[in-house]
Motif scaffolding. Structure first.
Motif, PDB file in Angstrom:
ATOM      1  N   ILE A 111       0.833  -1.207   0.000  1.00 20.24           N
ATOM      2  CA  ILE A 111       0.000   0.000   0.000  1.00 20.24           C
ATOM      3  C   ILE A 111       0.864   1.252   0.000  1.00 20.24           C
ATOM      4  N   GLY A 112       1.979   1.203   0.725  1.00 25.52           N
ATOM      5  CA  GLY A 112       2.840   2.380   0.835  1.00 25.52           C
ATOM      6  C   GLY A 112       3.407   2.848  -0.487  1.00 25.52           C
ATOM      7  N   ALA A 113       3.547   1.920  -1.460  1.00 23.85           N
ATOM      8  CA  ALA A 113       4.133   2.282  -2.746  1.00 23.85           C
ATOM      9  C   ALA A 113       3.176   3.096  -3.617  1.00 23.85           C
ATOM     10  N   PHE A 114       1.899   3.159  -3.223  1.00 22.67           N
ATOM     11  CA  PHE A 114       0.913   3.860  -4.038  1.00 22.67           C
ATOM     12  C   PHE A 114       0.734   5.329  -3.635  1.00 22.67           C
ATOM     13  N   PHE A 115       1.543   5.791  -2.684  1.00 23.89           N
ATOM     14  CA  PHE A 115       1.468   7.185  -2.287  1.00 23.89           C
ATOM     15  C   PHE A 115       2.406   8.009  -3.161  1.00 23.89           C
ATOM     16  N   PRO A 116       1.892   9.020  -3.859  1.00 28.42           N
ATOM     17  CA  PRO A 116       2.729   9.824  -4.748  1.00 28.42           C
ATOM     18  C   PRO A 116       3.851  10.541  -3.990  1.00 28.42           C
ATOM     19  N   ALA A 117       4.970  10.760  -4.679  1.00 27.83           N
ATOM     20  CA  ALA A 117       6.120  11.444  -4.067  1.00 27.83           C
ATOM     21  C   ALA A 117       5.738  12.838  -3.589  1.00 27.83           C
ATOM     22  N   SER A 118       4.850  13.518  -4.323  1.00 27.75           N
ATOM     23  CA  SER A 118       4.451  14.875  -3.936  1.00 27.75           C
ATOM     24  C   SER A 118       3.726  14.879  -2.598  1.00 27.75           C
ATOM     25  N   VAL A 119       2.946  13.830  -2.321  1.00 28.09           N
ATOM     26  CA  VAL A 119       2.218  13.734  -1.053  1.00 28.09           C
ATOM     27  C   VAL A 119       3.185  13.403   0.088  1.00 28.09           C
ATOM     28  N   ILE A 120       4.127  12.499  -0.173  1.00 26.60           N
ATOM     29  CA  ILE A 120       5.105  12.130   0.863  1.00 26.60           C
ATOM     30  C   ILE A 120       5.986  13.325   1.217  1.00 26.60           C
ATOM     31  N   ILE A 403      -1.214  21.287  -1.110  1.00 29.11           N
ATOM     32  CA  ILE A 403      -2.481  20.982  -0.438  1.00 29.11           C
ATOM     33  C   ILE A 403      -2.250  19.986   0.703  1.00 29.11           C
ATOM     34  N   THR A 404      -1.338  19.029   0.520  1.00 30.81           N
ATOM     35  CA  THR A 404      -1.000  18.101   1.604  1.00 30.81           C
ATOM     36  C   THR A 404      -0.428  18.856   2.792  1.00 30.81           C
ATOM     37  N   VAL A 405       0.478  19.794   2.524  1.00 30.38           N
ATOM     38  CA  VAL A 405       1.069  20.606   3.597  1.00 30.38           C
ATOM     39  C   VAL A 405      -0.012  21.352   4.365  1.00 30.38           C
ATOM     40  N   VAL A 406      -0.854  22.082   3.648  1.00 30.71           N
ATOM     41  CA  VAL A 406      -1.894  22.899   4.283  1.00 30.71           C
ATOM     42  C   VAL A 406      -2.889  22.017   5.039  1.00 30.71           C
ATOM     43  N   ALA A 407      -3.274  20.886   4.429  1.00 36.41           N
ATOM     44  CA  ALA A 407      -4.253  20.002   5.068  1.00 36.41           C
ATOM     45  C   ALA A 407      -3.715  19.437   6.378  1.00 36.41           C
ATOM     46  N   ILE A 408      -2.444  19.036   6.403  1.00 31.82           N
ATOM     47  CA  ILE A 408      -1.858  18.500   7.637  1.00 31.82           C
ATOM     48  C   ILE A 408      -1.758  19.589   8.699  1.00 31.82           C
ATOM     49  N   LEU A 409      -1.392  20.801   8.274  1.00 32.83           N
ATOM     50  CA  LEU A 409      -1.267  21.901   9.228  1.00 32.83           C
ATOM     51  C   LEU A 409      -2.599  22.231   9.895  1.00 32.83           C
ATOM     52  N   PHE A 410      -3.683  22.143   9.133  1.00 32.25           N
ATOM     53  CA  PHE A 410      -4.976  22.565   9.668  1.00 32.25           C
ATOM     54  C   PHE A 410      -5.830  21.404  10.183  1.00 32.25           C
ATOM     55  N   THR A 411      -5.399  20.155   9.945  1.00 32.22           N
ATOM     56  CA  THR A 411      -6.146  19.007  10.486  1.00 32.22           C
ATOM     57  C   THR A 411      -5.178  18.173  11.318  1.00 32.22           C
ATOM     58  N   ASP A 412      -4.809  17.021  10.821  1.00 31.20           N
ATOM     59  CA  ASP A 412      -3.769  16.206  11.456  1.00 31.20           C
ATOM     60  C   ASP A 412      -3.084  15.386  10.376  1.00 31.20           C
ATOM     61  N   LEU A 413      -2.152  14.543  10.778  1.00 28.26           N
ATOM     62  CA  LEU A 413      -1.342  13.803   9.809  1.00 28.26           C
ATOM     63  C   LEU A 413      -2.193  12.940   8.889  1.00 28.26           C
ATOM     64  N   LEU A 414      -3.048  12.108   9.458  1.00 31.73           N
ATOM     65  CA  LEU A 414      -3.789  11.147   8.647  1.00 31.73           C
ATOM     66  C   LEU A 414      -4.826  11.821   7.755  1.00 31.73           C
ATOM     67  N   GLU A 415      -5.572  12.773   8.309  1.00 33.45           N
ATOM     68  CA  GLU A 415      -6.549  13.484   7.488  1.00 33.45           C
ATOM     69  C   GLU A 415      -5.858  14.237   6.363  1.00 33.45           C
ATOM     70  N   GLY A 416      -4.739  14.863   6.691  1.00 38.28           N
ATOM     71  CA  GLY A 416      -4.003  15.609   5.683  1.00 38.28           C
ATOM     72  C   GLY A 416      -3.487  14.713   4.574  1.00 38.28           C
ATOM     73  N   ILE A 417      -3.001  13.514   4.934  1.00 34.86           N
ATOM     74  CA  ILE A 417      -2.517  12.568   3.936  1.00 34.86           C
ATOM     75  C   ILE A 417      -3.662  12.115   3.029  1.00 34.86           C
ATOM     76  N   VAL A 418      -4.821  11.843   3.622  1.00 34.74           N
ATOM     77  CA  VAL A 418      -5.983  11.421   2.824  1.00 34.74           C
ATOM     78  C   VAL A 418      -6.365  12.517   1.831  1.00 34.74           C
ATOM     79  N   ILE A 419      -6.417  13.752   2.305  1.00 30.98           N
ATOM     80  CA  ILE A 419      -6.749  14.874   1.409  1.00 30.98           C
ATOM     81  C   ILE A 419      -5.703  14.996   0.297  1.00 30.98           C
ATOM     82  N   GLY A 420      -4.428  14.904   0.683  1.00 32.46           N
ATOM     83  CA  GLY A 420      -3.366  14.974  -0.317  1.00 32.46           C
ATOM     84  C   GLY A 420      -3.458  13.857  -1.331  1.00 32.46           C
TER      85      GLY A 420
END
Length: 522
Positions: A111-120, A403-420
């Protein structure tokens, strides 16, 4: 086997100093995460020891550091409150560990391999920014949360990024001069220690900057206490450890799970939540660590899940907190020059030895020293050059990153990753949508070329291209490069072939056939 031993021994000169730095950073975080989780203080130390000594050898990662997970503090806090008993929670953790191991055997690590580099990279940058925000109060001696790890902790899990900024504004009126001096000098030392001018010196290459920072902080604290009381750093801004003094006292701190809760359905729902979220955090952290690894080694993710699952099962059996691979401690390990799994292993050993015998001396370290180390780590994770790099790559890369950066800053790690991830997938689909086919014109001759996979998602684009072909034209549809053409696409082309003679459009097809395709409506 001998070559492996020689490999580890040859890198001890770098791994042991790095392990000391990671140990100094991890120690207060283990305690702080336990406090934020509403768990016994010592449970965080137990998790840190297990993460260092067990996962280091069970994992296939050379540089990842595991320990109590700040991202799980709210879940742990709510779970303990729901069950009403910490020992009941430990049973959930044991079951969660078994579930994680099962995921590893089912090869869910892919599953981890399916996360885009931009999101990581966006996750790394966000963690870096939050580190800077969260550590600044410690660096100035302001009375903020004792916990200063990767954000999404007790106060930030329930408050907005704006409130965090407001706390920084209030910090200006409550700074400690002594702590501020320690952190400013420490940051200067850390920056100078990495300059090319000083790196030419052998001593500088052998001794990591963070160790010098700790020595400086302890020395300043002792000097200020004796000669400049107005600059003295108060006890609440120092590392705070319980003094055990013996192995028997250590063993007395261990707690067993309460198996009488085995029939409680809530135990299993909490266990499933812990297993899934801990696995996701670990896989994301491992993916990020592999990108930071200067040797670009790839960690086996299924083996990682098995190791983390075993560690969590063991942690639950002896009274520890949930464990994951942790990006901040891993980044500190890499920045300090760690080369192999020995640095993570020794950090676990140092945690055990320190709480047993040296708590009195560790309590002399100002938190401002550790804050400075983490401020530098935060800056390295969120360098302006990284933002420019993604901006230069174009909007398809920059927007998911931002968007991943902003989402994590304003929510939390997991929610931000999902949004990203959602944004990243949208941009991937958008790119594939436009790149699946191209239409070029030369006079009254048109070339429609199909590229790679052409799915039903491209049907609207195909209709747009075909409707733009004027009367009395020649159209060549080239499918030689297409690996897959969806049935809906073939039907759309078949429909166009039937209607083309009415507009005197001559159509030629290459690379595929629509002879056996039934047009829409027939």
């Amino acid at each position: 086997m001998k070559s492996h031993v020689n490999y580890y021994l040859s890198n001890l000169g770098k791994d042991i100093p790095a392990s000391i730095v990671v140990f100094l950073v991890a120690l207060p975080l283990c305690l702080g995460i336990a406090l934020a989780s509403g768990a016994p203080l010592f449970s965080g130390v137990i998790a840190g020891i297990i993460g260092g000594t067990i996962v280091a050898w069970g994992s296939g990662s050379h540089l990842s550091v595991s320990g109590p997970a700040a991202g799980l503090t709210v879940i742990v806090f709510d779970a303990i409150a729901t069950l009403g008993d910490f020992k009941a929670f430990l049973l959930s953790l044991v079951i969660a560990g078994v579930l994680q191991m099962t995921l590893g055997f089912l090869k869910a690590g892919l599953i981890g391999a399916f996360f885009p580099a931009s999101v990581i990279k966006g996750m790394l940058a966000a963690i870096g920014m939050i580190l800077i925000i969260k550590q600044t109060p410690h660096a100035t001696g302001f009375d903020a949360s004792f916990v200063g790890d990767e954000s999404y902790m007790q106060e930030s899990a329930h408050s907005s990024f704006t409130e965090l900024l407001q706390s920084l504004h209030g910090m200006i009126h409550g700074v400690s001069p002594g702590a501020t001096v320690v952190s400013i000098v420490a940051l200067v030392v850390l920056v100078l220690w990495e300059t090319n001018l000083l790196r030419r010196l052998k001593l500088v290459r052998l001794v990591p900057g963070p160790l010098i920072v700790v020595v400086w902080g302890v020395g300043f604290s002792l000097w200020a206490k004796n000669f400049a009381p107005e600059l003295a750093i108060s006890e609440r801004h120092m590392v705070s450890l319980p003094e055990l003094g013996s192995i028997s006292n250590f063993v007395a701190q261990l707690r067993m799970p309460d198996f009488s809760y085995i029939g409680n359905a809530k135990i299993y729902s909490i266990a499933a939540t812990l297993a899934i979220i801990a696995s996701l955090e670990t896989l994301l952290s491992i993916e990020a660590v592999d990108k930071l690894d200067p040797h670009k080694r790839i960690s086996p993710t299924n083996r990682e899940l098995k190791a983390q699952g075993f560690a969590n099962m063991l942690s639950g059996l002896v009274g520890g907190l949930p464990i994951t691979a942790v990006i901040v401690r891993s980044a500190a390990n890499i920045n300090s020059g760690g080369q192999t799994r020995m640095s993570c292993f020794f950090h676990g050993i140092f945690l055990a030895i320190s709480v047993l015998f040296f708590a009195k001396y560790l309590n002399m370290i100002p938190l401002a020293c550790l804050a400075a180390i983490l401020l530098q780590t935060g800056y390295k994770l969120a360098k302006p050059s990284m933002i420019r790099e993604f901006y230069n790559k174009g909007w398809n890369q920059f927007l998911p990153f931002a968007i991943t950066v902003v989402a994590i800053l304003f929510t939390d790690l997991l929610e931000g990753i999902v949004i990203g991830m959602v944004v990243g997938i949208i941009f991937v689909l958008r790119a594939n949508f436009h790149e699946a086919m191209t239409l070029t014109q030369h006079g009254s001759h048109y070339l429609l070329r199909l590229h790679k996979d052409v799915s039903f998602l491209n049907k609207a684009l195909l209709r747009k291209h075909l409707s733009g072909i004027p009367e009395d034209s020649t159209l060549l549809i080239d499918g030689n490069k297409a690996l897959f053409i969806d049935q809906d696409i073939l039907e759309t082309i078949a429909d166009f072939l039937l209607a083309a003679p009415d507009d005197n459009i001559n159509v030629e097809i290459q690379g595929f056939s629509v002879e056996n395709v039934v047009p829409t409506g027939h």
